[in-house]
Enzyme design. Sequence first.
Site, PDB file in Angstrom:
ATOM      1  N   ASP A 145      -6.004  -7.873   1.653  1.00 18.52           N
ATOM      2  CA  ASP A 145      -6.219  -9.303   1.392  1.00 18.52           C
ATOM      3  C   ASP A 145      -7.133  -9.481   0.183  1.00 18.52           C
ATOM      4  OD1 ASP A 145      -4.789  -9.819   3.723  1.00 18.52           O
ATOM      5  OD2 ASP A 145      -6.590 -10.002   4.959  1.00 18.52           O
ATOM      6  N   ASN A 176       0.849  -1.183   0.000  1.00 15.36           N
ATOM      7  CA  ASN A 176       0.000   0.000   0.000  1.00 15.36           C
ATOM      8  C   ASN A 176       0.891   1.242   0.000  1.00 15.36           C
ATOM      9  OD1 ASN A 176       0.755   0.608   2.713  1.00 15.36           O
ATOM     10  ND2 ASN A 176      -0.908  -0.671   3.508  1.00 15.36           N
ATOM     11  N   ARG A 177       0.284   2.381  -0.044  1.00 11.62           N
ATOM     12  CA  ARG A 177       1.024   3.638  -0.172  1.00 11.62           C
ATOM     13  C   ARG A 177       2.019   3.833   0.975  1.00 11.62           C
ATOM     14  NH1 ARG A 177      -3.074   8.433  -0.739  1.00 11.62           N
ATOM     15  NH2 ARG A 177      -3.630   7.622   1.310  1.00 11.62           N
ATOM     16  N   ALA A 178       1.570   3.596   2.210  1.00 13.45           N
ATOM     17  CA  ALA A 178       2.444   3.792   3.369  1.00 13.45           C
ATOM     18  C   ALA A 178       3.598   2.798   3.366  1.00 13.45           C
ATOM     19  CB  ALA A 178       1.638   3.664   4.657  1.00 13.45           C
ATOM     20  N   GLU A 179       3.320   1.535   2.997  1.00  7.83           N
ATOM     21  CA  GLU A 179       4.367   0.508   2.975  1.00  7.83           C
ATOM     22  C   GLU A 179       5.421   0.825   1.922  1.00  7.83           C
ATOM     23  OE1 GLU A 179       1.668  -3.351   4.412  1.00  7.83           O
ATOM     24  OE2 GLU A 179       1.746  -2.769   2.291  1.00  7.83           O
TER      25      GLU A 179
END
Length: 312
Positions: A265, A197-200
């Site tokens: 998921d 995701n964006r943060a990861e």
Amino acid sequence: MKHQAIRQALSTARVLVVGDVMLDRYWFGDVERISPEAPVPVAKINRVEERAGGAANVARNIAAIGGQASLLSVVGDDEAGAALQRLLGEHGVNTSLHRDASITTTVKLRVVARQQQLIRLDFEYSPSHEVLAAKLDEFRRALPQHDVIVLSDYGKGGLTHVRAMIEAARVAGKPVLVDPKGDDYARYAGATLLTPNRAELREVTGRWRDEDDLLERAQRLRTELDLAALLVTRSEEGMSLFESTGVTHEPTVAQEVFDVSGAGDTVIATLAAMLAAGESLPQAMRWSNRAAGIVVGKLGTAVATAEELFAL
């Protein structure tokens, strides 16, 4: 591919899911007073729900849209592990859950009152090396019977041998999709696709100034890790698929966001199932985006059903 043809193809699409599983427990109740013992609310519980979480949620998402899901993981030799086995059987998932008596099954217990989560309690332990080594042997044996492989990493120790799994899948000619965890993406090198995701992604590439900077950083990471593609989920900004040919953006599906738990998921599950059914990567991303738009409108770890997905 027309909807009916896709649904038919999904019925024979075989996806192997490997990774960290957990049991999501929800205690629902009402809060009408503050405890006399401490300044905390007193929740009177009137309903309990159990749902399969982590890699188990990926598998049940695949089954929910009509695909054939197999799950390979490790649980404790305990009541929570038995509950997971039972739940997955009810969802139509083929399971191979190794019981490790030295650990307890990961459980996330959430107390919810008036649609608000009051607290979450986590119980988790890492599986033993011997059990994980046995699981790796079973993984290699299972590869020929599946079309697409999903490695769902929740950082609980179940994917200690992720490098060997990716290599084995490549040798077998199977696409391998990884939902990554942490900031060490080198261990996922050689996978077909990652779905941060964006943060990861920011943890790994650093902050980007604009879209051009994001494109450069994402493509550099994709090349360094020898990936065919990188799919970045960006919340309200939709999704971006980075391939050697360029980038494809998919705007978010307009939806009131109620709960984002488990949305990642759903994304990787739908992506894997659609690829196994013969859809192209950009087409599979569009289906994943639709499925994610459905589940964020539901409470807790949820799934998008085939009826919901194809009704859009």
